[in-house]
Design a protein around this motif. Structure first.
Motif: not given
Length: 189
Positions: A144-159
């Motif tokens: 979650l840290f990598r995708l949200r804070f490093l990759g700066e992905l939205s929650y929709k993209e992460m989902a």
């Protein structure tokens, strides 16, 4: 109104242009994403040379597989980060039991030596603290840290990438933020 290249629609447009063989679009995609991809890889492998190699591999895969991207099935950002994530997973499958090295990247022959040893030691200790904290997180929290804070992905993209509920991810990231905040408070004491 000028379209922001870094926006989702801007990246989708560049991906479609790249599919048509436009080299400028490929170069612009690279320019927009390379720092985030490198940071994502470095956080996973903790070795500068390996992170650089993985970043290069991800962009080579992008070039060779761009024709597979179908804008009708979803956003380029989700497709691209799934490609990046799978490349890192494949890296670990190929190279099981590779020792992690310091974030300094001791093998980095082009590094400029720092004159002040005290500053160098302080930076290394800071990196070690950060690495230690990140290692204390569960595998899911690290992802979650990598995708949200490093990759700066939205929650929709992460989902879409993680195949999880968007609301559950918001809650999990909220907990992660709280955990990080508490850790930083404790560190400053």
């Amino acid at each position: 109104m000028i379209e922001d290249v870094f926006s989702k629609s801007g990246l989708n447009r560049l991906a479609r242009e790249m599919q048509k063989g436009e080299e400028r679009a490929a170069a612009k995609l690279y320019e927009c994403l390379v720092k985030k991809v490198y940071g994502f890889c470095l956080s996973r492998v903790r070795n500068r040379t390996s992170a650089e190699d993985l970043t290069q591999e991800i962009f080579l895969k992008l070039v060779s597989r761009i024709e597979i991207f179908d804008p009708k099935k979803g956003d380029f950002v989700v497709w691209f980060w799934q490609l990046a994530r799978n490349t890192v997973i494949d890296y670990y499958r190929r190279a099981k039991d590779l020792p992690f090295t310091d974030l300094d990247g001791g093998e980095d022959a082009h590094a400029v030596p720092v004159q002040n040893t005290e500053i160098q030691i302080e930076k290394k200790l800071e990196r070690e603290k950060i690495e230690q904290f990140l290692n204390s997180l569960s595998e899911e929290e690290q992802e979650l840290f990598r995708l949200r804070f490093l990759g700066e992905l939205s929650y929709k993209e992460m989902a879409k990438i993680l195949e999880k509920n968007e609301g559950a991810l918001r809650v999990a990231v909220g907990r992660l933020k709280k955990k990080i905040s508490e850790h930083l408070k404790n560190e400053s004491r």
